[in-house]
Design an enzyme around this catalytic site. Structure first.
Site, PDB file in Angstrom:
ATOM      1  CG  LEU A 280      -1.838  -1.269   1.289  1.00 26.21           C
ATOM      2  CD1 LEU A 280      -2.826  -1.147   2.445  1.00 26.21           C
ATOM      3  CD2 LEU A 280      -2.593  -1.526  -0.018  1.00 26.21           C
TER       4      LEU A 280
ATOM      5  CG  ASP B 177       1.420  -1.939   3.778  1.00 29.55           C
ATOM      6  OD1 ASP B 177       1.842  -1.522   4.872  1.00 29.55           O
ATOM      7  OD2 ASP B 177       1.696  -1.381   2.699  1.00 29.55           O
ATOM      8  CB  ILE B 178       2.251  -2.612   8.945  1.00 29.58           C
ATOM      9  CG1 ILE B 178       2.652  -1.331   8.228  1.00 29.58           C
ATOM     10  CG2 ILE B 178       3.419  -3.450   9.339  1.00 29.58           C
ATOM     11  CD1 ILE B 178       3.384  -0.362   9.128  1.00 29.58           C
ATOM     12  NE  ARG B 179       0.075   1.874   5.703  1.00 27.71           N
ATOM     13  CZ  ARG B 179      -0.149   2.504   4.549  1.00 27.71           C
ATOM     14  NH1 ARG B 179      -1.265   3.152   4.340  1.00 27.71           N
ATOM     15  NH2 ARG B 179       0.741   2.493   3.588  1.00 27.71           N
TER      16      ARG B 179
ATOM     17  CG  ASP C 296       6.035  -5.678  11.550  1.00 28.96           C
ATOM     18  OD1 ASP C 296       7.014  -5.391  10.824  1.00 28.96           O
ATOM     19  OD2 ASP C 296       5.971  -5.368  12.751  1.00 28.96           O
TER      20      ASP C 296
ATOM     21  CE1 TYR D 264      15.347   4.853   0.840  1.00 33.62           C
ATOM     22  CE2 TYR D 264      16.717   6.221  -0.577  1.00 33.62           C
ATOM     23  CZ  TYR D 264      15.636   5.382  -0.406  1.00 33.62           C
ATOM     24  OH  TYR D 264      14.847   5.078  -1.487  1.00 33.62           O
TER      25      TYR D 264
HETATM   26  N1  SER Z   1      12.618   8.902  -3.772  1.00 32.27           N
HETATM   27  C1  SER Z   1      13.597   8.446  -2.820  1.00 32.27           C
HETATM   28  C2  SER Z   1      13.825   9.423  -1.751  1.00 32.27           C
HETATM   29  O1  SER Z   1      13.814  10.597  -2.057  1.00 32.27           O
HETATM   30  C3  SER Z   1      14.901   8.178  -3.503  1.00 32.27           C
HETATM   31  O2  SER Z   1      15.037   6.851  -3.746  1.00 32.27           O
HETATM   32  O3  SER Z   1      14.060   9.050  -0.647  1.00 32.27           O
END
Ligand code: SER
Length: 313
Positions: A10, A34-36, A52, A141
């Protein structure tokens, strides 16, 4: 792919991918998790299970219940949210990926997970960033994405899991808004243009990033998953892109349809520093050569379609 389980179904990509895969492979063949749960087409148009991704047991149980032959792992935090909660991001992004890879290994399933332009860092060549290059990202990230690429390759070499991935640029869509990404400005700008005729950008003018319209991203996933494995020299993950622009260029394109549209700037230092650490443009020739990647939407075509769809909305 015949019977597919999607995690994060989702979310920003999952909500559209689920619908598309159901059109291609059949509604009952695509298990959304999904979790929800919500009332969207992705949640209601076929099988749905609460999963989850940090709960390995439930994920494996659901995969076994439906006897899936493909796992598409989408559940993850985006860059800005991950930067605000790095420990949580590590646990969710890496723990979830490990559980999904283990599920694929157990079921001998094919596997897909997205990487990102976030896998690059300040020491990466900035223009036409090559497929194989320096990866020293400075965001949580990015650390997750590089580790994820390596882990996915490891599962291929060590256990023979058919893992494949794409380094997505910023993805733009009128369906499900992204949450907590750095490239989100390029989505918000269209919503605000239609609603208010103006937009205040948190990304500074002159900041180039790669972008892609969602239909091209969905096609790329299907095409890569169906590609002849003997042609794949790379697996995790392929550079893909459709366009590279900075805020002034998207504003100029919007003005062709909404002439009074105005852009102003209030730069967010955190997201700006993330954007500054990412490439200006990436080279997708490996994807073109190895499995025939091709994007159909450029900035002009995407802008026309986005504004049309948002006006209808
Ligand atoms: N769209 C992503 C972000 O901005 C990049 O992979 O975190």
């Amino acid at each position: 792919m015949k019977r597919i389980m999607i995690t994060g179904a989702l979310g920003q990509i999952g909500s559209e991918l689920t619908v598309k895969l159901r059109e291609i492979y059949g509604a009952d063949q695509v298990i959304a998790t999904d979790i929800r749960k919500n009332e969207t087409e992705a949640a209601l148009s076929g099988p749905f299970e609460m999963v989850d991704v940090t709960d390995a047991r439930t994920m494996l149980e659901v995969a076994k219940k439906y006897n899936v032959d493909s796992v598409i792992h989408m559940a993850a935090l985006l860059s800005a949210t991950a930067e605000a909660n790095p420990v949580f991001a590590w646990n969710l992004n890496m723990g979830g990926l490990m559980n999904a890879l283990e599920t694929a290994r157990e079921l001998k399933a094919q596997f897909f997970t997205p990487s990102s332009i976030g896998a690059f860092g300040p020491s990466t060549p900035k223009d036409r960033t090559p497929q194989d290059t320096i990866h020293r990202p400075t965001t949580m990230y990015g650390v997750n994405k590089v580790a994820g690429e390596l882990l996915s390759d490891y599962y291929f070499h060590k256990f023979g899991v058919d893992t494949r991935g794409l380094r997505f640029p910023g993805l733009i869509s009128y369906v499900t808004p992204p949450g907590g990404g750095t490239t989100d400005y390029a989505v918000e700008i269209y919503y605000e243009a239609v609603k208010n005729g103006k937009y205040t950008s948190y990304i500074d003018k002159g900041t180039y990033m790669d972008m892609m319209y969602m239909p091209d991203a969905l096609d790329a996933i299907v095409q890569l998953m169906e590609a002849d494995p003997s042609k794949l020299k790379h697996r995790n993950s392929f550079n893909v892109t459709a366009m590279s622009f900075e805020p002034e260029q998207i504003a100029a394109e919007i003005r062709k349809h909404i002439p009074h549209f105005e852009i102003s700037y209030k730069v967010d230092p955190i997201r700006q520093s993330i954007a500054d650490s990412w490439p200006n443009s990436i080279d997708d020739s490996a994807a073109v050569e190895e499995w025939g990647f091709k994007a159909n939407f450029d900035l002009g075509k995407m802008t026309e379609n986005m504004l049309d769809k948002l006006k209808q909305k």
